[in-house]
Write a protein that holds these residues in place. Structure first.
Motif, PDB file in Angstrom:
ATOM      1  N   MET A  29       0.827  -1.197   0.000  1.00 18.73           N
ATOM      2  CA  MET A  29       0.000   0.000   0.000  1.00 18.73           C
ATOM      3  C   MET A  29       0.870   1.259   0.000  1.00 18.73           C
ATOM      4  SD  MET A  29      -3.153  -1.125   2.530  1.00 18.73           S
ATOM      5  CE  MET A  29      -4.052   0.416   2.269  1.00 18.73           C
ATOM      6  N   ALA A  30       1.980   1.225   0.728  1.00 17.92           N
ATOM      7  CA  ALA A  30       2.879   2.378   0.766  1.00 17.92           C
ATOM      8  C   ALA A  30       3.527   2.616  -0.596  1.00 17.92           C
ATOM      9  CB  ALA A  30       3.948   2.179   1.836  1.00 17.92           C
ATOM     10  N   VAL A  31       3.876   1.543  -1.301  1.00 15.00           N
ATOM     11  CA  VAL A  31       4.443   1.694  -2.648  1.00 15.00           C
ATOM     12  C   VAL A  31       3.431   2.366  -3.573  1.00 15.00           C
ATOM     13  CG1 VAL A  31       5.284   0.447  -4.676  1.00 15.00           C
ATOM     14  CG2 VAL A  31       6.058  -0.231  -2.400  1.00 15.00           C
ATOM     15  N   ALA A  32       2.164   1.948  -3.494  1.00 14.79           N
ATOM     16  CA  ALA A  32       1.133   2.563  -4.331  1.00 14.79           C
ATOM     17  C   ALA A  32       0.993   4.053  -4.007  1.00 14.79           C
ATOM     18  CB  ALA A  32      -0.196   1.847  -4.130  1.00 14.79           C
ATOM     19  N   TRP A  33       1.018   4.407  -2.737  1.00 18.72           N
ATOM     20  CA  TRP A  33       0.905   5.818  -2.351  1.00 18.72           C
ATOM     21  C   TRP A  33       2.113   6.610  -2.846  1.00 18.72           C
ATOM     22  CZ3 TRP A  33      -2.355   9.361  -1.544  1.00 18.72           C
ATOM     23  CH2 TRP A  33      -2.104  10.493  -0.770  1.00 18.72           C
ATOM     24  N   GLN A  34       3.296   6.027  -2.733  1.00 18.85           N
ATOM     25  CA  GLN A  34       4.500   6.699  -3.221  1.00 18.85           C
ATOM     26  C   GLN A  34       4.426   6.925  -4.726  1.00 18.85           C
ATOM     27  OE1 GLN A  34       8.124   4.756  -1.998  1.00 18.85           O
ATOM     28  NE2 GLN A  34       9.223   6.694  -2.025  1.00 18.85           N
ATOM     29  N   HIS A  35       3.922   5.947  -5.471  1.00 17.92           N
ATOM     30  CA  HIS A  35       3.783   6.096  -6.917  1.00 17.92           C
ATOM     31  C   HIS A  35       2.723   7.152  -7.255  1.00 17.92           C
ATOM     32  CE1 HIS A  35       5.634   1.878  -7.820  1.00 17.92           C
ATOM     33  NE2 HIS A  35       6.532   2.787  -7.501  1.00 17.92           N
ATOM     34  N   TYR A  36       1.677   7.240  -6.438  1.00 20.49           N
ATOM     35  CA  TYR A  36       0.680   8.289  -6.655  1.00 20.49           C
ATOM     36  C   TYR A  36       1.301   9.672  -6.469  1.00 20.49           C
ATOM     37  CZ  TYR A  36      -3.369  11.306  -5.938  1.00 20.49           C
ATOM     38  OH  TYR A  36      -4.276  12.333  -6.035  1.00 20.49           O
ATOM     39  N   LEU A  37       2.104   9.823  -5.416  1.00 16.22           N
ATOM     40  CA  LEU A  37       2.690  11.125  -5.099  1.00 16.22           C
ATOM     41  C   LEU A  37       3.766  11.541  -6.101  1.00 16.22           C
ATOM     42  CD1 LEU A  37       3.111  10.688  -1.237  1.00 16.22           C
ATOM     43  CD2 LEU A  37       1.375  12.075  -2.400  1.00 16.22           C
ATOM     44  N   ASP A  38       4.421  10.562  -6.714  1.00 18.52           N
ATOM     45  CA  ASP A  38       5.569  10.862  -7.573  1.00 18.52           C
ATOM     46  C   ASP A  38       5.438  10.127  -8.902  1.00 18.52           C
ATOM     47  OD1 ASP A  38       8.007  11.886  -8.410  1.00 18.52           O
ATOM     48  OD2 ASP A  38       9.174  10.291  -7.431  1.00 18.52           O
ATOM     49  N   PRO A  39       4.487  10.517  -9.740  1.00 21.88           N
ATOM     50  CA  PRO A  39       4.309   9.825 -11.024  1.00 21.88           C
ATOM     51  C   PRO A  39       5.489  10.093 -11.952  1.00 21.88           C
ATOM     52  CG  PRO A  39       2.914  11.764 -10.922  1.00 21.88           C
ATOM     53  CD  PRO A  39       3.522  11.614  -9.563  1.00 21.88           C
ATOM     54  N   HIS A  50       7.761  11.138 -15.194  1.00 19.32           N
ATOM     55  CA  HIS A  50       7.707  12.225 -16.171  1.00 19.32           C
ATOM     56  C   HIS A  50       8.092  11.753 -17.567  1.00 19.32           C
ATOM     57  CE1 HIS A  50       7.015  15.036 -12.929  1.00 19.32           C
ATOM     58  NE2 HIS A  50       8.045  14.533 -12.291  1.00 19.32           N
ATOM     59  N   ARG A  51       8.586  10.517 -17.670  1.00 20.42           N
ATOM     60  CA  ARG A  51       8.857   9.912 -18.965  1.00 20.42           C
ATOM     61  C   ARG A  51       8.725   8.403 -18.813  1.00 20.42           C
ATOM     62  NH1 ARG A  51      15.054  10.714 -20.617  1.00 20.42           N
ATOM     63  NH2 ARG A  51      14.434   9.085 -22.099  1.00 20.42           N
ATOM     64  N   MET A  52       8.386   7.756 -19.904  1.00 15.82           N
ATOM     65  CA  MET A  52       8.181   6.316 -19.891  1.00 15.82           C
ATOM     66  C   MET A  52       9.365   5.643 -20.576  1.00 15.82           C
ATOM     67  SD  MET A  52       5.238   6.412 -18.421  1.00 15.82           S
ATOM     68  CE  MET A  52       4.421   4.833 -18.584  1.00 15.82           C
ATOM     69  N   ASP A  53      10.130   4.870 -19.814  1.00 18.35           N
ATOM     70  CA  ASP A  53      11.206   4.078 -20.390  1.00 18.35           C
ATOM     71  C   ASP A  53      11.405   2.846 -19.524  1.00 18.35           C
ATOM     72  OD1 ASP A  53      12.774   4.848 -18.137  1.00 18.35           O
ATOM     73  OD2 ASP A  53      13.568   6.575 -19.213  1.00 18.35           O
ATOM     74  N   TRP A  54      12.263   1.933 -19.985  1.00 18.07           N
ATOM     75  CA  TRP A  54      12.419   0.673 -19.263  1.00 18.07           C
ATOM     76  C   TRP A  54      13.100   0.856 -17.921  1.00 18.07           C
ATOM     77  CZ3 TRP A  54       9.390  -3.096 -19.938  1.00 18.07           C
ATOM     78  CH2 TRP A  54       8.873  -3.393 -21.203  1.00 18.07           C
TER      79      TRP A  54
END
Length: 210
Positions: free
Chosen positions: A174-184, A186-190
């Motif tokens: 759950m904490a990982v999901a919240w961290q990803h929500y807070l810090d999406p 800015h670019r998509m790469d591998w």
């Protein structure tokens, strides 16, 4: 960019609340509340750690139905039939209005198809992430309408009941999901994908999600 949101983490047992505090340490806008659902103060959205069919007759789902009435479960089931042809996929979430202005929304977010163990999977993360996205998309669609914005969202310990996921692992995902929500990203790469996957699947260098 994520929109501001206050996250409430609730559970009646001190051990789970301690796991929340440990795993969410340093993350902003988080409140841990040692409480049953029925005793929560007013909030904008409560997340149900549900099954894929909207049968809300056990655990915290049953408490939500007792509080809001069986009509809520019936509406959720009708939406599952209409939107998903009778089975809501894991990793999805939708908001259902309750009609109660003090507790206006419930997010229906399956952690499992039917009750059973989900230990060793990333389903806690997936359901938490889906819930946060549903709230985010709601707020984006109501941008500029302050009265319709969701400002507080309350989560139970996703997957800790029938799912059998250990408390610390529940809190970690759950904490990982919240961290990803807070810090999406800015670019998509591998490189981004690998970092994200490691955050979800590994803990202290050990693979815990397979």
């Amino acid at each position: 960019m994520a929109l501001p949101l206050d996250l409430w983490l609730i559970h009646p047992e001190a051990e789970m609340c301690d796991a929340f505090r440990d795993r969410f340490q340093g993350l902003p806008d988080v409140t841990v509340i040692e409480s049953r659902f029925e005793d929560l103060p007013p909030h904008d959205c409560f997340v149900t750690a549900a099954n894929a069919f909207g049968i809300m007759t056990a655990g915290i789902d049953a408490a939500v139905v007792r509080f809001h009435g069986e009509e809520l479960m019936q509406r959720i089931q009708h939406r599952i039939m209409d939107l998903y042809l009778g089975e809501q996929p894991l990793g999805t979430s939708f908001l259902e209005p309750t009609g109660n202005p003090d507790y206006p929304y419930v997010a229906h977010s399956p952690t499992m198809r039917v009750p059973g163990s989900i230990s060793g999977t990333d389903k806690v993360y997936a359901a938490t992430w889906a819930s946060l996205l549903a709230v985010y998309q709601h707020n984006v669609s109501h941008r500029g309408n302050e009265s319709e914005q969701i400002k507080t969202v309350a989560f139970p310990a996703m997957g800790a009941g029938f799912g059998g996921v250990p408390y610390r692992e529940v809190a970690r995902q759950m904490a990982v999901a919240w961290q990803h929500y807070l810090d999406p990203p800015h670019r998509m790469d591998w490189d981004m994908v690998i970092r994200r996957q490691k955050a979800i699947a590994y803990d202290e260098g050990q693979q815990v999600v397979r």
